[in-house]
Design a protein around this motif. Structure first.
Motif, PDB file in Angstrom:
ATOM      1  N   GLU A   6      24.455  21.608  -9.897  1.00  0.00           N
ATOM      2  CA  GLU A   6      25.020  21.055 -11.123  1.00  0.00           C
ATOM      3  C   GLU A   6      25.626  22.162 -11.976  1.00  0.00           C
ATOM      4  O   GLU A   6      25.179  23.310 -11.930  1.00  0.00           O
ATOM      5  N   SER A   7      26.617  21.792 -12.778  1.00  0.00           N
ATOM      6  CA  SER A   7      27.210  22.727 -13.728  1.00  0.00           C
ATOM      7  C   SER A   7      27.806  21.937 -14.885  1.00  0.00           C
ATOM      8  O   SER A   7      27.936  20.702 -14.802  1.00  0.00           O
ATOM      9  N   GLY A   8      28.154  22.641 -15.945  1.00  0.00           N
ATOM     10  CA  GLY A   8      28.833  22.010 -17.066  1.00  0.00           C
ATOM     11  C   GLY A   8      27.967  21.737 -18.275  1.00  0.00           C
ATOM     12  O   GLY A   8      28.463  21.278 -19.310  1.00  0.00           O
ATOM     13  N   GLY A   9      26.676  22.010 -18.167  1.00  0.00           N
ATOM     14  CA  GLY A   9      25.817  21.812 -19.322  1.00  0.00           C
ATOM     15  C   GLY A   9      26.113  22.824 -20.409  1.00  0.00           C
ATOM     16  O   GLY A   9      26.876  23.773 -20.217  1.00  0.00           O
ATOM     17  N   GLY A  10      25.521  22.605 -21.575  1.00  0.00           N
ATOM     18  CA  GLY A  10      25.725  23.538 -22.674  1.00  0.00           C
ATOM     19  C   GLY A  10      25.144  22.990 -23.961  1.00  0.00           C
ATOM     20  O   GLY A  10      24.452  21.972 -23.963  1.00  0.00           O
ATOM     21  N   SER A  11      25.443  23.689 -25.037  1.00  0.00           N
ATOM     22  CA  SER A  11      24.977  23.287 -26.369  1.00  0.00           C
ATOM     23  C   SER A  11      26.161  22.815 -27.189  1.00  0.00           C
ATOM     24  O   SER A  11      27.149  23.555 -27.333  1.00  0.00           O
ATOM     25  N   VAL A  12      26.060  21.608 -27.707  1.00  0.00           N
ATOM     26  CA  VAL A  12      27.155  21.033 -28.483  1.00  0.00           C
ATOM     27  C   VAL A  12      26.599  20.354 -29.729  1.00  0.00           C
ATOM     28  O   VAL A  12      25.391  20.134 -29.849  1.00  0.00           O
ATOM     29  N   GLN A  13      27.497  20.025 -30.626  1.00  0.00           N
ATOM     30  CA  GLN A  13      27.136  19.255 -31.819  1.00  0.00           C
ATOM     31  C   GLN A  13      27.202  17.763 -31.497  1.00  0.00           C
ATOM     32  O   GLN A  13      27.932  17.339 -30.597  1.00  0.00           O
ATOM     33  N   ALA A  14      26.450  16.999 -32.246  1.00  0.00           N
ATOM     34  CA  ALA A  14      26.498  15.548 -32.095  1.00  0.00           C
ATOM     35  C   ALA A  14      27.939  15.060 -32.266  1.00  0.00           C
ATOM     36  O   ALA A  14      28.664  15.541 -33.138  1.00  0.00           O
ATOM     37  N   GLY A  15      28.318  14.125 -31.414  1.00  0.00           N
ATOM     38  CA  GLY A  15      29.665  13.583 -31.450  1.00  0.00           C
ATOM     39  C   GLY A  15      30.640  14.257 -30.501  1.00  0.00           C
ATOM     40  O   GLY A  15      31.720  13.713 -30.238  1.00  0.00           O
ATOM     41  N   TYR A 110      16.484   8.625  -3.323  1.00  0.00           N
ATOM     42  CA  TYR A 110      17.126   9.919  -3.561  1.00  0.00           C
ATOM     43  C   TYR A 110      16.340  11.027  -2.864  1.00  0.00           C
ATOM     44  O   TYR A 110      15.139  11.199  -3.095  1.00  0.00           O
ATOM     45  N   VAL A 111      17.041  11.762  -2.033  1.00  0.00           N
ATOM     46  CA  VAL A 111      16.359  12.733  -1.171  1.00  0.00           C
ATOM     47  C   VAL A 111      16.805  14.164  -1.372  1.00  0.00           C
ATOM     48  O   VAL A 111      16.116  15.092  -0.961  1.00  0.00           O
ATOM     49  N   HIS A 112      17.948  14.363  -1.978  1.00  0.00           N
ATOM     50  CA  HIS A 112      18.452  15.719  -2.199  1.00  0.00           C
ATOM     51  C   HIS A 112      18.720  15.896  -3.681  1.00  0.00           C
ATOM     52  O   HIS A 112      19.505  15.145  -4.264  1.00  0.00           O
ATOM     53  N   TRP A 113      18.096  16.902  -4.272  1.00  0.00           N
ATOM     54  CA  TRP A 113      18.163  17.117  -5.713  1.00  0.00           C
ATOM     55  C   TRP A 113      18.659  18.517  -6.039  1.00  0.00           C
ATOM     56  O   TRP A 113      18.373  19.479  -5.317  1.00  0.00           O
ATOM     57  N   GLY A 114      19.359  18.607  -7.161  1.00  0.00           N
ATOM     58  CA  GLY A 114      19.755  19.911  -7.668  1.00  0.00           C
ATOM     59  C   GLY A 114      18.686  20.488  -8.580  1.00  0.00           C
ATOM     60  O   GLY A 114      17.653  19.869  -8.823  1.00  0.00           O
ATOM     61  N   GLN A 115      18.982  21.666  -9.092  1.00  0.00           N
ATOM     62  CA  GLN A 115      18.051  22.361  -9.980  1.00  0.00           C
ATOM     63  C   GLN A 115      18.206  21.968 -11.439  1.00  0.00           C
ATOM     64  O   GLN A 115      17.357  22.293 -12.263  1.00  0.00           O
ATOM     65  N   GLY A 116      19.283  21.279 -11.751  1.00  0.00           N
ATOM     66  CA  GLY A 116      19.479  20.790 -13.100  1.00  0.00           C
ATOM     67  C   GLY A 116      20.351  21.679 -13.956  1.00  0.00           C
ATOM     68  O   GLY A 116      20.489  22.880 -13.708  1.00  0.00           O
ATOM     69  N   THR A 117      20.948  21.070 -14.969  1.00  0.00           N
ATOM     70  CA  THR A 117      21.740  21.800 -15.963  1.00  0.00           C
ATOM     71  C   THR A 117      21.333  21.294 -17.342  1.00  0.00           C
ATOM     72  O   THR A 117      21.160  20.089 -17.548  1.00  0.00           O
ATOM     73  N   GLN A 118      21.152  22.209 -18.268  1.00  0.00           N
ATOM     74  CA  GLN A 118      20.627  21.850 -19.581  1.00  0.00           C
ATOM     75  C   GLN A 118      21.743  21.387 -20.509  1.00  0.00           C
ATOM     76  O   GLN A 118      22.784  22.043 -20.624  1.00  0.00           O
ATOM     77  N   VAL A 119      21.485  20.275 -21.172  1.00  0.00           N
ATOM     78  CA  VAL A 119      22.383  19.769 -22.206  1.00  0.00           C
ATOM     79  C   VAL A 119      21.590  19.717 -23.505  1.00  0.00           C
ATOM     80  O   VAL A 119      20.520  19.101 -23.556  1.00  0.00           O
ATOM     81  N   THR A 120      22.103  20.370 -24.520  1.00  0.00           N
ATOM     82  CA  THR A 120      21.448  20.387 -25.823  1.00  0.00           C
ATOM     83  C   THR A 120      22.436  19.901 -26.871  1.00  0.00           C
ATOM     84  O   THR A 120      23.536  20.458 -26.988  1.00  0.00           O
ATOM     85  N   VAL A 121      22.049  18.863 -27.599  1.00  0.00           N
ATOM     86  CA  VAL A 121      22.907  18.286 -28.618  1.00  0.00           C
ATOM     87  C   VAL A 121      22.210  18.417 -29.966  1.00  0.00           C
ATOM     88  O   VAL A 121      21.114  17.902 -30.164  1.00  0.00           O
ATOM     89  N   SER A 122      22.845  19.119 -30.865  1.00  0.00           N
ATOM     90  CA  SER A 122      22.256  19.331 -32.187  1.00  0.00           C
ATOM     91  C   SER A 122      22.933  18.432 -33.215  1.00  0.00           C
ATOM     92  O   SER A 122      24.109  18.105 -33.099  1.00  0.00           O
ATOM     93  N   SER A 123      22.170  18.074 -34.227  1.00  0.00           N
ATOM     94  CA  SER A 123      22.692  17.157 -35.247  1.00  0.00           C
ATOM     95  C   SER A 123      23.366  17.906 -36.368  1.00  0.00           C
ATOM     96  O   SER A 123      23.321  19.121 -36.447  1.00  0.00           O
TER      97      SER A 123
END
Length: 123
Positions: A6-15, A110-123
């Motif tokens: 997985e890729s594309g996660g990140g920290s963003v503002q609400a909206g 579901y048999v094959h999983w990724g390691q995950g990507t973090q998504v953080t949304v701040s208000s």
């Protein structure tokens, strides 16, 4: 060996928006339904969205319906999750997974999983 990244996660503002990608190798991508899941510490993993092999069926949880869009590019062996109007409650680690079937994506296959990507949304 199957690899799910997985890729594309990140920290963003609400909206704001984010687009997650999931690249898979080691299997015939079009033979598998795919799903996105998310999890926060102390909570059970939640099924967010899924898509069958040819995008003939898609599913969205009530919490993301109307804001998230799942898609896939079988030529590129890649799954996507477009997320708009993000909310703080969308904060989680997002996982991509491949189902063992191609035509059903709402089960427990579901048999094959990724390691995950973090998504953080701040208000």
């Amino acid at each position: 060996q199957v690899q799910v990244q997985e890729s594309g996660g990140g920290s963003v503002q609400a909206g704001q928006s984010l687009r997650l990608s999931c690249a898979i190798s080691g299997l015939t991508f079009e033979n598998h339904a795919m799903g996105w899941f998310r999890q926060t510490p102390g909570k059970e993993r939640e099924g967010v969205s899924c898509i069958t092999w040819n995008a003939g069926f898609t599913y969205y949880s009530d919490s993301v319906k109307g804001r998230f869009t799942i898609s896939r590019d079988n030529a590129k062996n890649t799954l996507y999750l477009e997320m708009i109007s993000l909310k703080p409650e969308d904060t989680a680690t997002y996982y991509c997974a491949a189902d063992m079937t191609r035509s059903s994506c709402t089960g427990v296959g579901y048999v094959h999983w990724g390691q995950g990507t973090q998504v953080t949304v701040s208000s």
